[in-house]
Design a protein around this motif. Structure first.
Motif, PDB file in Angstrom:
ATOM      1  N   GLY A  30     -70.643 -74.703 -70.838  1.00 54.98           N
ATOM      2  CA  GLY A  30     -69.748 -75.852 -70.795  1.00 54.98           C
ATOM      3  C   GLY A  30     -70.545 -77.133 -70.670  1.00 54.98           C
ATOM      4  N   TRP A  31     -69.889 -78.241 -70.824  1.00 51.11           N
ATOM      5  CA  TRP A  31     -70.577 -79.534 -70.753  1.00 51.11           C
ATOM      6  C   TRP A  31     -69.731 -80.615 -70.096  1.00 51.11           C
ATOM      7  N   GLU A  32     -68.668 -80.249 -69.435  1.00 55.77           N
ATOM      8  CA  GLU A  32     -67.815 -81.245 -68.790  1.00 55.77           C
ATOM      9  C   GLU A  32     -68.586 -82.038 -67.736  1.00 55.77           C
ATOM     10  N   GLY A  33     -69.472 -81.370 -66.990  1.00 53.59           N
ATOM     11  CA  GLY A  33     -70.187 -82.018 -65.897  1.00 53.59           C
ATOM     12  C   GLY A  33     -71.256 -83.007 -66.309  1.00 53.59           C
ATOM     13  N   ILE A  34     -71.549 -83.120 -67.581  1.00 51.81           N
ATOM     14  CA  ILE A  34     -72.565 -84.067 -68.040  1.00 51.81           C
ATOM     15  C   ILE A  34     -71.916 -85.311 -68.672  1.00 51.81           C
ATOM     16  N   ARG A  35     -70.611 -85.266 -68.877  1.00 49.07           N
ATOM     17  CA  ARG A  35     -69.921 -86.391 -69.519  1.00 49.07           C
ATOM     18  C   ARG A  35     -69.889 -87.600 -68.586  1.00 49.07           C
ATOM     19  N   PRO A  36     -70.209 -88.798 -69.097  1.00 52.25           N
ATOM     20  CA  PRO A  36     -70.162 -89.998 -68.253  1.00 52.25           C
ATOM     21  C   PRO A  36     -68.801 -90.190 -67.589  1.00 52.25           C
ATOM     22  N   GLU A  37     -67.720 -89.879 -68.308  1.00 53.35           N
ATOM     23  CA  GLU A  37     -66.381 -90.046 -67.754  1.00 53.35           C
ATOM     24  C   GLU A  37     -66.191 -89.153 -66.529  1.00 53.35           C
ATOM     25  N   THR A  38     -66.667 -87.911 -66.617  1.00 56.08           N
ATOM     26  CA  THR A  38     -66.542 -86.972 -65.503  1.00 56.08           C
ATOM     27  C   THR A  38     -67.374 -87.433 -64.320  1.00 56.08           C
ATOM     28  N   LEU A  39     -68.616 -87.824 -64.598  1.00 58.46           N
ATOM     29  CA  LEU A  39     -69.500 -88.270 -63.519  1.00 58.46           C
ATOM     30  C   LEU A  39     -68.967 -89.525 -62.850  1.00 58.46           C
ATOM     31  N   ARG A  40     -68.372 -90.398 -63.618  1.00 56.94           N
ATOM     32  CA  ARG A  40     -67.790 -91.606 -63.028  1.00 56.94           C
ATOM     33  C   ARG A  40     -66.664 -91.220 -62.068  1.00 56.94           C
ATOM     34  N   GLU A  41     -65.799 -90.298 -62.469  1.00 54.28           N
ATOM     35  CA  GLU A  41     -64.689 -89.883 -61.611  1.00 54.28           C
ATOM     36  C   GLU A  41     -65.185 -89.148 -60.366  1.00 54.28           C
ATOM     37  N   ASP A  45     -65.972 -94.595 -55.632  1.00 52.57           N
ATOM     38  CA  ASP A  45     -65.734 -94.834 -54.207  1.00 52.57           C
ATOM     39  C   ASP A  45     -66.857 -94.288 -53.326  1.00 52.57           C
ATOM     40  N   GLY A  46     -68.106 -94.418 -53.784  1.00 54.49           N
ATOM     41  CA  GLY A  46     -69.244 -94.103 -52.948  1.00 54.49           C
ATOM     42  C   GLY A  46     -69.871 -92.742 -53.127  1.00 54.49           C
ATOM     43  N   GLY A  47     -69.446 -91.958 -54.088  1.00 57.78           N
ATOM     44  CA  GLY A  47     -70.024 -90.631 -54.301  1.00 57.78           C
ATOM     45  C   GLY A  47     -71.334 -90.668 -55.062  1.00 57.78           C
ATOM     46  N   GLU A  48     -71.984 -89.516 -55.098  1.00 59.59           N
ATOM     47  CA  GLU A  48     -73.246 -89.371 -55.825  1.00 59.59           C
ATOM     48  C   GLU A  48     -73.254 -87.999 -56.488  1.00 59.59           C
ATOM     49  N   ALA A  49     -73.778 -87.936 -57.713  1.00 64.39           N
ATOM     50  CA  ALA A  49     -73.857 -86.664 -58.441  1.00 64.39           C
ATOM     51  C   ALA A  49     -75.118 -86.645 -59.289  1.00 64.39           C
ATOM     52  N   VAL A  50     -75.644 -85.457 -59.462  1.00 59.45           N
ATOM     53  CA  VAL A  50     -76.760 -85.223 -60.371  1.00 59.45           C
ATOM     54  C   VAL A  50     -76.327 -84.088 -61.286  1.00 59.45           C
ATOM     55  N   ALA A  59     -80.851 -77.320 -78.566  1.00 64.24           N
ATOM     56  CA  ALA A  59     -82.047 -77.911 -77.956  1.00 64.24           C
ATOM     57  C   ALA A  59     -81.781 -79.356 -77.546  1.00 64.24           C
ATOM     58  N   SER A  60     -80.597 -79.591 -77.034  1.00 64.56           N
ATOM     59  CA  SER A  60     -80.216 -80.914 -76.573  1.00 64.56           C
ATOM     60  C   SER A  60     -79.876 -80.795 -75.094  1.00 64.56           C
ATOM     61  N   HIS A  61     -80.803 -81.183 -74.259  1.00 64.57           N
ATOM     62  CA  HIS A  61     -80.629 -81.078 -72.816  1.00 64.57           C
ATOM     63  C   HIS A  61     -80.343 -82.476 -72.263  1.00 64.57           C
ATOM     64  N   ASP A  62     -79.781 -82.541 -71.067  1.00 64.10           N
ATOM     65  CA  ASP A  62     -79.449 -83.840 -70.468  1.00 64.10           C
ATOM     66  C   ASP A  62     -79.690 -83.831 -68.967  1.00 64.10           C
ATOM     67  N   PHE A  63     -80.063 -85.002 -68.453  1.00 63.43           N
ATOM     68  CA  PHE A  63     -80.165 -85.261 -67.019  1.00 63.43           C
ATOM     69  C   PHE A  63     -79.395 -86.542 -66.773  1.00 63.43           C
ATOM     70  N   GLU A  64     -78.522 -86.539 -65.764  1.00 68.48           N
ATOM     71  CA  GLU A  64     -77.787 -87.746 -65.399  1.00 68.48           C
ATOM     72  C   GLU A  64     -77.675 -87.836 -63.887  1.00 68.48           C
ATOM     73  N   HIS A  65     -77.912 -89.014 -63.371  1.00 72.88           N
ATOM     74  CA  HIS A  65     -77.750 -89.300 -61.946  1.00 72.88           C
ATOM     75  C   HIS A  65     -76.752 -90.445 -61.850  1.00 72.88           C
ATOM     76  N   ALA A  66     -75.632 -90.191 -61.179  1.00 75.67           N
ATOM     77  CA  ALA A  66     -74.576 -91.187 -61.052  1.00 75.67           C
ATOM     78  C   ALA A  66     -74.342 -91.501 -59.581  1.00 75.67           C
ATOM     79  N   VAL A  67     -74.075 -92.772 -59.310  1.00 72.71           N
ATOM     80  CA  VAL A  67     -73.783 -93.232 -57.957  1.00 72.71           C
ATOM     81  C   VAL A  67     -72.644 -94.241 -58.037  1.00 72.71           C
ATOM     82  N   ASP A  68     -71.650 -94.052 -57.172  1.00 71.27           N
ATOM     83  CA  ASP A  68     -70.547 -95.009 -57.027  1.00 71.27           C
ATOM     84  C   ASP A  68     -69.889 -95.359 -58.366  1.00 71.27           C
ATOM     85  N   GLY A  69     -69.615 -94.334 -59.182  1.00 72.20           N
ATOM     86  CA  GLY A  69     -68.885 -94.545 -60.418  1.00 72.20           C
ATOM     87  C   GLY A  69     -69.696 -95.030 -61.594  1.00 72.20           C
ATOM     88  N   ARG A  70     -71.018 -95.074 -61.465  1.00 74.85           N
ATOM     89  CA  ARG A  70     -71.866 -95.557 -62.569  1.00 74.85           C
ATOM     90  C   ARG A  70     -73.022 -94.607 -62.815  1.00 74.85           C
TER      91      ARG A  70
END
Length: 158
Positions: A30-41, A45-50, A59-70
């Motif tokens: 699945g790939w829901e957890g890498i979508r910017p929209e999902t990470l923003r939600e 309000d102060g959360g953090e996700a990696v 062969a398309s991998h991704d890394f995303e670190h989101a903080v406070d909706g961005r």
């Protein structure tokens, strides 16, 4: 694996467990957890996700670190020189220390997913080991994905 077969390889199941102060979510195929929209939600309000995605087929991998909706820092581990987000260079020192050069000599870096997972471990303080899957896991099926951002404008600006 039954759910992967039921969905013809496009699994919509998420399994979660706790590790310290973090909730660890696993999506198989699945790939829901890498979508910017999902990470923003997840982080508003102060959360953090990696999020780290390994997609061997394309062969398309991704890394995303989101903080406070961005999205703070994001890149594809195979092309770490192409970073984006509000602070694209914030993890450069950590990347270097973990063997993932932010400005590599080669255009495409193979075998970089383990370094991306190590970077996620460093950001979260959670060591990702098979033991995380040994304990109780809560699971659910994604029934209503976060809507896509409109095509106009910067999807990270909302």
């Amino acid at each position: 694996m039954e759910r992967v077969e039921e969905t013809d390889g496009c699994c919509d199941m998420v399994l979660v467990t706790r590790a310290g102060d973090w909730t660890i979510a696993f999506e198989y195929s699945g790939w829901e957890g890498i979508r910017p929209e999902t990470l923003r939600e997840l982080t508003r309000d102060g959360g953090e996700a990696v999020s780290v995605m390994r997609h061997d087929y394309a062969a398309s991998h991704d890394f995303e670190h989101a903080v406070d909706g961005r999205i703070r820092t994001a890149f594809r581990p195979q092309t770490p020189q192409e970073r984006w987000g509000t602070h694209p260079d914030a993890l450069n020192e950590d990347m270097r220390e973990l063997g993932l050069e932010p400005e590599p000599d080669e255009e495409y870096v193979s075998g970089s997913v383990p370094a991306a997972l190590a970077l996620a471990s460093r950001v979260s303080g959670v060591l990702f080991t098979p033991a995380l899957l040994n304990g109780p896991l809560l699971g659910g099926i994604i029934t209503d994905a976060v809507p896509d951002d409109p095509r106009e404008g910067d999807p990270l600006a909302l």
